[in-house]
Design an enzyme around this catalytic site. Structure first.
Site, PDB file in Angstrom:
ATOM      1  N   GLU A 245      10.252   3.454   8.834  1.00 33.29           N
ATOM      2  CA  GLU A 245       9.982   5.228   9.193  1.00 33.29           C
ATOM      3  C   GLU A 245      10.794   6.552   9.834  1.00 33.29           C
ATOM      4  OE1 GLU A 245       5.721   5.491   8.890  1.00 33.29           O
ATOM      5  OE2 GLU A 245       5.227   4.128   6.810  1.00 33.29           O
TER       6      GLU A 245
ATOM      7  N   GLU B  58       6.634  -1.658  -0.742  1.00 36.44           N
ATOM      8  CA  GLU B  58       5.211  -1.281  -0.206  1.00 36.44           C
ATOM      9  C   GLU B  58       4.715  -0.525  -1.516  1.00 36.44           C
ATOM     10  OE1 GLU B  58       4.242   0.770   3.712  1.00 36.44           O
ATOM     11  OE2 GLU B  58       5.799  -0.502   4.349  1.00 36.44           O
TER      12      GLU B  58
HETATM   13  C1  XIL Z   1      -1.213   0.224   6.115  1.00 33.70           C
HETATM   14  C2  XIL Z   1      -2.248  -1.002   5.761  1.00 33.70           C
HETATM   15  O1  XIL Z   1      -2.439  -0.973   4.941  1.00 33.70           O
HETATM   16  C3  XIL Z   1      -3.657  -0.620   6.157  1.00 33.70           C
HETATM   17  O2  XIL Z   1      -4.379  -1.961   6.785  1.00 33.70           O
HETATM   18  C4  XIL Z   1      -3.413  -0.007   8.609  1.00 33.70           C
HETATM   19  O3  XIL Z   1      -4.975   0.256   8.224  1.00 33.70           O
HETATM   20  C5  XIL Z   1      -2.427   0.931   8.479  1.00 33.70           C
HETATM   21  O4  XIL Z   1      -1.436   0.211   7.975  1.00 33.70           O
HETATM   22  N1  XIL Z   1       3.634   2.411   5.802  1.00 33.70           N
HETATM   23  C6  XIL Z   1       3.758   1.023   6.116  1.00 33.70           C
HETATM   24  C7  XIL Z   1       2.437   0.219   6.139  1.00 33.70           C
HETATM   25  O5  XIL Z   1       4.674   0.648   6.525  1.00 33.70           O
HETATM   26  O6  XIL Z   1       2.382  -0.929   7.197  1.00 33.70           O
HETATM   27  C8  XIL Z   1       1.495   1.094   5.809  1.00 33.70           C
HETATM   28  O7  XIL Z   1      -0.181  -0.174   6.154  1.00 33.70           O
HETATM   29  C9  XIL Z   1       0.701   1.533   4.740  1.00 33.70           C
HETATM   30  C10 XIL Z   1       2.087   2.807   5.134  1.00 33.70           C
END
Ligand code: XIL
Length: 376
Positions: A158, A262
């Site tokens: 990101e 994701e």
């Molecule tokens: C999220 C997790 O799912 C949560 O449990 C945590 O509290 C915050 O992070 N983008 C990403 C992930 O790259 O690491 C994130 O994961 C969701 C958004």
């Protein structure tokens, strides 16, 4: 005695039958194995096998897994130089036992990174040199520990704004724009066998996409990157499959593989409309934005199945450029979208429901692949 044994046998058989009915007969990873890996992000209760039921279900369906939190900086190096590999090692044990590949997440990010990383002497911000030294030490510490065990790493997560410029993070402020290239250099040296990934959300957004593709091209020329990770936190009606497809093509043209890292599909209303996975973009709770607390109505469930199917059609069409497709969570009950961007809602974004039963969107992916098989 005989009668009792027979009765016990019958009882055991009916229990097995009960479970068999609930567990999908298909293995999604196997079904798609010629196309791309099918991955899942798992929380620590699952990868430490405390949550046995979910650990078994995940192992029966997926051939790749991403640690949802336990390999982020705040977990692996909470204090300078003091590494904590316990939860990550549990994950490796679980993955190896079940022959599941590991997608490491994540080395350099603006979030879930301890403050000390950016602090210097006497409350002053750290210098570029010090932050780079800490970056190198972290990447080496983590990647060398998991060398040969982690197949791919999200090296930087990101780093872009929506307009294609770089996010004004502490990394950029202190190190400068080359923090990304530095991270990839350190990562390549730490484990030359790992696939290195740049990962971001909204990677379909043309201005952001073009910025990422330009970076990927440059890093590729230097032999420092293998894939772009499209996070794929989508809404039920946004973005269009055209935007998704255009982005896949753009990254493939830049010379890298695409990993969908994701994926989930948010079915709940967003008060501010548009899609984001920026974890600071939280919103107030409003009853009207939490409409499916008693379950997902059939029509929405069907819409969700169609949405998964339409998106997977694009992935299959471009499978030669796709390395993996990972969903962000095993089931609706453990999805981060129950707490993001609004806390305390009941979301339904994944392939399994709260009872760990396969949903119509799961069935749609099975059917899609089976039908494709028949056409061949
Ligand atoms: C999220 C997790 O799912 C949560 O449990 C945590 O509290 C915050 O992070 N983008 C990403 C992930 O790259 O690491 C994130 O994961 C969701 C958004």
């Amino acid at each position: 005695m005989m009668k009792k044994a027979l009765l016990m046998l019958a009882a055991a058989a009916s229990v097995t039958a009960l479970f068999a009915a609930d567990t999908p007969k298909t293995n999604l990873g196997k079904l798609y194995e010629k196309d791309f890996l099918i991955g899942v992000a798992l929380n620590q209760r699952i990868t430490s096998q405390q949550d046995k039921q979910r650990a078994e279900l995940a192992a029966s369906q997926f051939n790749c897994l991403t640690p949802e939190n336990c390999m982020k900086w705040d977990a692996t190096e909470p204090q300078e130089g003091k590494f904590n590999f316990g939860p990550g090692d549990d994950l490796v044990k679980y993955a190896q036992k079940n022959k599941i590949k590991i997608h490491g997440h994540t080395l350099i990010w603006h979030s879930q990174t301890p403050q000390w990383v950016f602090q210097g002497e006497n409350g002053q911000p750290a210098t570029r040199e010090l932050v780079l030294k800490r970056m190198k030490n972290h990447i080496e510490g983590v990647m060398k520990h998991y060398k040969g065990k982690v197949d791919a790493w999200d090296v930087v997560n990101e780093a872009f704004n929506e307009d294609g410029t770089l996010r004004n993070s502490r990394w950029k402020q202190i190190v400068g724009d080359d923090f990304i290239e530095k991270a990839f250099e350190f990562a390549r040296a730490a484990d030359p066998s790992a696939k290195l990934v740049y990962n971001d959300y909204n990677a379909y957004n043309p201005s952001k996409r073009d910025g990422i593709a330009k970076l990927a091209k440059e890093l590729k020329k230097k032999g420092l990157i293998d894939a772009v990770g499209m996070q794929a936190h989508y809404l039920i009606d946004y973005p269009s499959t055209k935007l998704i497809e255009d982005a896949i093509k753009k990254y493939a043209d830049a010379g890298v593989m695409v990993m969908v890292t994701e994926m989930d599909v948010d079915v709940l209303p967003r008060s501010n409309g548009r899609v984001t996975a920026d974890i600071s973009a939280t919103q107030e709770y409003q009853e009207k934005n939490n409409p499916y607390t008693k379950g997902l109505p059939d029509d929405v469930s069907k819409k969700l199945a169609d949405r998964y199917e339409d998106i997977f059609k694009v992935f299959l069409k471009h499978s030669k450029n796709m390395y993996s497709v990972t969903v962000w969570g095993l089931d609706d009950g453990t999805s981060w979208l129950n707490g993001f961007p609004v806390r305390g809602r009941t979301n339904h974004p994944l392939l399994f429901d709260r009872q760990l039963k396969q949903k119509p969107c799961y069935d749609a992916l099975v059917k899609l692949k089976q039908q494709q098989g028949l056409r061949k």
